[in-house]
Design an enzyme around this catalytic site. Sequence first.
Site, PDB file in Angstrom:
ATOM      1  N   LYS A 193       0.845  -1.208   0.000  1.00 50.28           N
ATOM      2  CA  LYS A 193       0.000   0.000   0.000  1.00 50.28           C
ATOM      3  C   LYS A 193       0.877   1.253   0.000  1.00 50.28           C
ATOM      4  O   LYS A 193       1.581   1.534   0.965  1.00 50.28           O
ATOM      5  CB  LYS A 193      -0.905   0.040   1.232  1.00 50.28           C
ATOM      6  CG  LYS A 193      -1.902   1.198   1.118  1.00 50.28           C
ATOM      7  CD  LYS A 193      -2.502   1.606   2.437  1.00 50.28           C
ATOM      8  CE  LYS A 193      -1.900   2.828   3.050  1.00 50.28           C
ATOM      9  NZ  LYS A 193      -1.952   4.070   2.277  1.00 50.28           N
ATOM     10  N   SER A 245       5.180   6.884  10.470  1.00 49.61           N
ATOM     11  CA  SER A 245       5.296   7.587  11.745  1.00 49.61           C
ATOM     12  C   SER A 245       5.374   6.602  12.918  1.00 49.61           C
ATOM     13  O   SER A 245       4.844   5.488  12.852  1.00 49.61           O
ATOM     14  CB  SER A 245       4.085   8.499  11.937  1.00 49.61           C
ATOM     15  OG  SER A 245       2.914   7.726  11.980  1.00 49.61           O
ATOM     16  N   THR A 246       5.990   7.049  13.982  1.00 51.96           N
ATOM     17  CA  THR A 246       6.120   6.224  15.183  1.00 51.96           C
ATOM     18  C   THR A 246       4.737   5.899  15.755  1.00 51.96           C
ATOM     19  O   THR A 246       4.479   4.782  16.206  1.00 51.96           O
ATOM     20  CB  THR A 246       6.996   6.958  16.221  1.00 51.96           C
ATOM     21  OG1 THR A 246       8.292   7.124  15.632  1.00 51.96           O
ATOM     22  CG2 THR A 246       7.130   6.178  17.508  1.00 51.96           C
ATOM     23  N   GLU A 266      10.100   0.742  10.450  1.00 50.04           N
ATOM     24  CA  GLU A 266      11.100   1.790  10.217  1.00 50.04           C
ATOM     25  C   GLU A 266      10.366   3.104  10.439  1.00 50.04           C
ATOM     26  O   GLU A 266       9.526   3.492   9.635  1.00 50.04           O
ATOM     27  CB  GLU A 266      11.651   1.664   8.790  1.00 50.04           C
ATOM     28  CG  GLU A 266      13.002   2.317   8.619  1.00 50.04           C
ATOM     29  CD  GLU A 266      12.890   3.739   8.159  1.00 50.04           C
ATOM     30  OE1 GLU A 266      12.850   4.631   9.039  1.00 50.04           O
ATOM     31  OE2 GLU A 266      12.839   3.971   6.958  1.00 50.04           O
ATOM     32  N   GLU A 397       9.977  15.154  15.819  1.00 49.85           N
ATOM     33  CA  GLU A 397      10.301  15.067  14.399  1.00 49.85           C
ATOM     34  C   GLU A 397       9.459  16.084  13.632  1.00 49.85           C
ATOM     35  O   GLU A 397       8.230  16.027  13.672  1.00 49.85           O
ATOM     36  CB  GLU A 397      10.008  13.646  13.894  1.00 49.85           C
ATOM     37  CG  GLU A 397      10.454  13.448  12.464  1.00 49.85           C
ATOM     38  CD  GLU A 397      10.215  12.028  11.950  1.00 49.85           C
ATOM     39  OE1 GLU A 397       9.128  11.495  12.189  1.00 49.85           O
ATOM     40  OE2 GLU A 397      11.132  11.491  11.312  1.00 49.85           O
TER      41      GLU A 397
HETATM   42  P1  NDP Z   1       1.803   7.663   8.592  1.00 52.49           P
HETATM   43  O1  NDP Z   1       2.562   6.836   9.531  1.00 52.49           O
HETATM   44  O2  NDP Z   1       0.379   7.943   8.859  1.00 52.49           O
HETATM   45  O3  NDP Z   1       1.854   7.017   7.125  1.00 52.49           O
HETATM   46  C1  NDP Z   1       2.682   5.965   6.694  1.00 52.49           C
HETATM   47  C2  NDP Z   1       1.858   4.920   5.939  1.00 52.49           C
HETATM   48  O4  NDP Z   1       0.979   4.252   6.840  1.00 52.49           O
HETATM   49  C3  NDP Z   1       0.961   5.490   4.866  1.00 52.49           C
HETATM   50  O5  NDP Z   1       0.860   4.605   3.798  1.00 52.49           O
HETATM   51  C4  NDP Z   1      -0.351   5.617   5.605  1.00 52.49           C
HETATM   52  O6  NDP Z   1      -1.461   5.726   4.769  1.00 52.49           O
HETATM   53  C5  NDP Z   1      -0.371   4.342   6.388  1.00 52.49           C
HETATM   54  N1  NDP Z   1      -1.265   4.341   7.538  1.00 52.49           N
HETATM   55  C6  NDP Z   1      -1.881   5.390   8.168  1.00 52.49           C
HETATM   56  N2  NDP Z   1      -2.618   4.971   9.207  1.00 52.49           N
HETATM   57  C7  NDP Z   1      -2.470   3.614   9.244  1.00 52.49           C
HETATM   58  C8  NDP Z   1      -2.975   2.594  10.107  1.00 52.49           C
HETATM   59  N3  NDP Z   1      -3.780   2.872  11.145  1.00 52.49           N
HETATM   60  N4  NDP Z   1      -2.626   1.307   9.871  1.00 52.49           N
HETATM   61  C9  NDP Z   1      -1.803   1.005   8.855  1.00 52.49           C
HETATM   62  N5  NDP Z   1      -1.301   1.916   8.005  1.00 52.49           N
HETATM   63  C10 NDP Z   1      -1.620   3.212   8.199  1.00 52.49           C
HETATM   64  O7  NDP Z   1       2.582   8.994   8.363  1.00 52.49           O
HETATM   65  P2  NDP Z   1       1.966  10.375   7.852  1.00 52.49           P
HETATM   66  O8  NDP Z   1       1.943  10.340   6.396  1.00 52.49           O
HETATM   67  O9  NDP Z   1       0.668  10.683   8.532  1.00 52.49           O
HETATM   68  O10 NDP Z   1       3.035  11.406   8.399  1.00 52.49           O
HETATM   69  C11 NDP Z   1       2.967  11.859   9.740  1.00 52.49           C
HETATM   70  C12 NDP Z   1       4.335  12.031  10.329  1.00 52.49           C
HETATM   71  O11 NDP Z   1       5.000  10.779  10.334  1.00 52.49           O
HETATM   72  C13 NDP Z   1       5.259  12.934   9.529  1.00 52.49           C
HETATM   73  O12 NDP Z   1       5.070  14.251   9.849  1.00 52.49           O
HETATM   74  C14 NDP Z   1       6.600  12.412   9.932  1.00 52.49           C
HETATM   75  O13 NDP Z   1       6.986  13.010  11.136  1.00 52.49           O
HETATM   76  C15 NDP Z   1       6.378  10.942  10.141  1.00 52.49           C
HETATM   77  N6  NDP Z   1       6.771  10.132   8.974  1.00 52.49           N
HETATM   78  C16 NDP Z   1       7.900   9.401   9.072  1.00 52.49           C
HETATM   79  C17 NDP Z   1       8.316   8.670   7.989  1.00 52.49           C
HETATM   80  C18 NDP Z   1       9.540   7.860   8.032  1.00 52.49           C
HETATM   81  O14 NDP Z   1      10.108   7.547   6.991  1.00 52.49           O
HETATM   82  N7  NDP Z   1       9.996   7.442   9.179  1.00 52.49           N
HETATM   83  C19 NDP Z   1       7.606   8.680   6.722  1.00 52.49           C
HETATM   84  C20 NDP Z   1       6.388   9.439   6.747  1.00 52.49           C
HETATM   85  C21 NDP Z   1       6.025  10.141   7.840  1.00 52.49           C
HETATM   86  P3  NDP Z   1      -1.938   7.204   4.317  1.00 52.49           P
HETATM   87  O15 NDP Z   1      -0.817   7.802   3.569  1.00 52.49           O
HETATM   88  O16 NDP Z   1      -3.066   6.927   3.456  1.00 52.49           O
HETATM   89  O17 NDP Z   1      -2.275   7.932   5.579  1.00 52.49           O
END
Ligand code: NDP
Length: 487
Positions: A193, A245-246, A266, A397
């Site tokens: 996804k 995200s964490t 990660e 972050e």
């Molecule tokens: P998320 O953790 O929400 O998104 C990462 C992935 O998980 C996306 O594909 C997202 O879908 C999906 N997702 C969201 N909710 C769920 C769930 N309940 N169960 C399973 N999968 C889920 O990150 P965000 O995009 O909301 O970003 C928020 C913050 O996270 C950023 O500001 C940053 O600080 C951090 N981040 C860190 C990353 C890293 O590489 N470590 C990468 C991205 C973000 P969808 O996109 O549709 O929400």
Amino acid sequence: MTDVAKRGGAPVPAGWTYAPAPESTDIVRLQERYGLYVGGEWLETKEHFTTVAPRDESPLAEVAQASAKDVKNAVAVARDASAAWAALPGSERAKYLFRIARILAERSREFAVLESLNGGKPIKESRDVDLPLAAAHFFYYAGWADKLEYAFPNRTPRPLGVAGQIIPWNFPLLMLAWKIAPALAAGNTVVLKPAETTPLTALLFCDVVRQAELPPGVVNIVTGDGRTGAALVDADVDKIAFTGSTEVGKAIQRRLAGTGKKLTLELGGKAANIVFDDCALDQAVEGIVNGIYFNQGHVCCAGSRLFVQESIYEPVVDKLKKRMATLRVGDPLDKNTDVGAINSRMQLEKIEELVAAGKDEGAEIYQPPCVLPERGYWFAPTVFTNVAQSYRIAQEEIFGPVLSVLPFRTPEEAVEKANNTPYGLSAGVWTEKGSRILWMAERLRAGVVWANTFNRFDPTSPFGGYKESGFGREGGLHGMEPYVELT
Ligand code: NDP
């Protein structure tokens, strides 16, 4: 003499501006609407959403919102395909992976343009970093596919079955490559996804899968928002690999506890980039800039906390500000752009909130003069000085082009401060002394420690975190391990 100055007798312009050098988007052929790629076919869904270009908010395409039922179906299709895929000789699986790598390299311009269009990152980064690295991951893991018994000596590696993979929006195609290449090489099938805001390169990747004649059902792509991700976690998969995200990572871990499904996470980071007074200063300033402004700071391992030895604090900050003033912020598709668009309105609001908190708490802000485009999502490169360890900008972050500078006196103090974070993904050390690099690397609680460089990636090198940055490694042989059962 107004716009030219004399240097060594020859007149030179006092200020240079680059002529626009926009990359054409003609090479990208977008469909109006995309379905789900399951079993080698495009399936329709009831709901769709619009994906936009962050540079001007223009709509690019309608993308399917996969329901829990759609996800369940995709996993069932991947399950059906898994026995035949696992039974193929490794050299056969390698053949497909090599094909994918070569096709990605051949179509790299098309992918790079689409990545910048949908994600907002500068074209020179998509072109020179994301695409070569994505292809390199497939090349690298293709090489392991027929050597698994040597990879794990005296053990018998077996594929897990179906891997559910959830990726973020900061490196859409590269994260896809990090996830899919080792899974396939080890003999698993996948349901992946992509993030809601950046689904397009994953959808274009389906065409690469078709071109490579991968057996149907080995790679399946389901698009949608967080609900789709949650449905994938709950589906009948053998493993979840998550980058994001964490907060969501923790929720997934709670959800999977006791299910027997394997998990790698990660997550976020708040990396320390540590500059000692014996370093090559100009080189370090380049590394600082690359560490935080690369990909608009949307990098989990971004060097967002800069620790500078007190004796060189002023010159480093001066040089940094001068260098920041030369960064070109603007159209991601312009080949001269250094800092592109922020990925989404939501992310922009998050950055704005944390920057406001930094100002309120008493940090001093500097942003170089730059004209931001009127439409789209933009944030100027930012540096905060006068930052205390306890400020939110030093702890949380931000995931944007925002740097906090803090001083230190001794190596011990640098280690103490660098480790004072819930995260532990990466760190950087700038010094001319090899012994100091090793001393620091032993003590820094970070999965990756770069020395006299930053943000360097290679498919052969494992990447991953400690503490709230997650667990499990991606890349290298370590990245293969989470995709096999060893007996
Ligand atoms: P998320 O953790 O929400 O998104 C990462 C992935 O998980 C996306 O594909 C997202 O879908 C999906 N997702 C969201 N909710 C769920 C769930 N309940 N169960 C399973 N999968 C889920 O990150 P965000 O995009 O909301 O970003 C928020 C913050 O996270 C950023 O500001 C940053 O600080 C951090 N981040 C860190 C990353 C890293 O590489 N470590 C990468 C991205 C973000 P969808 O996109 O549709 O929400």
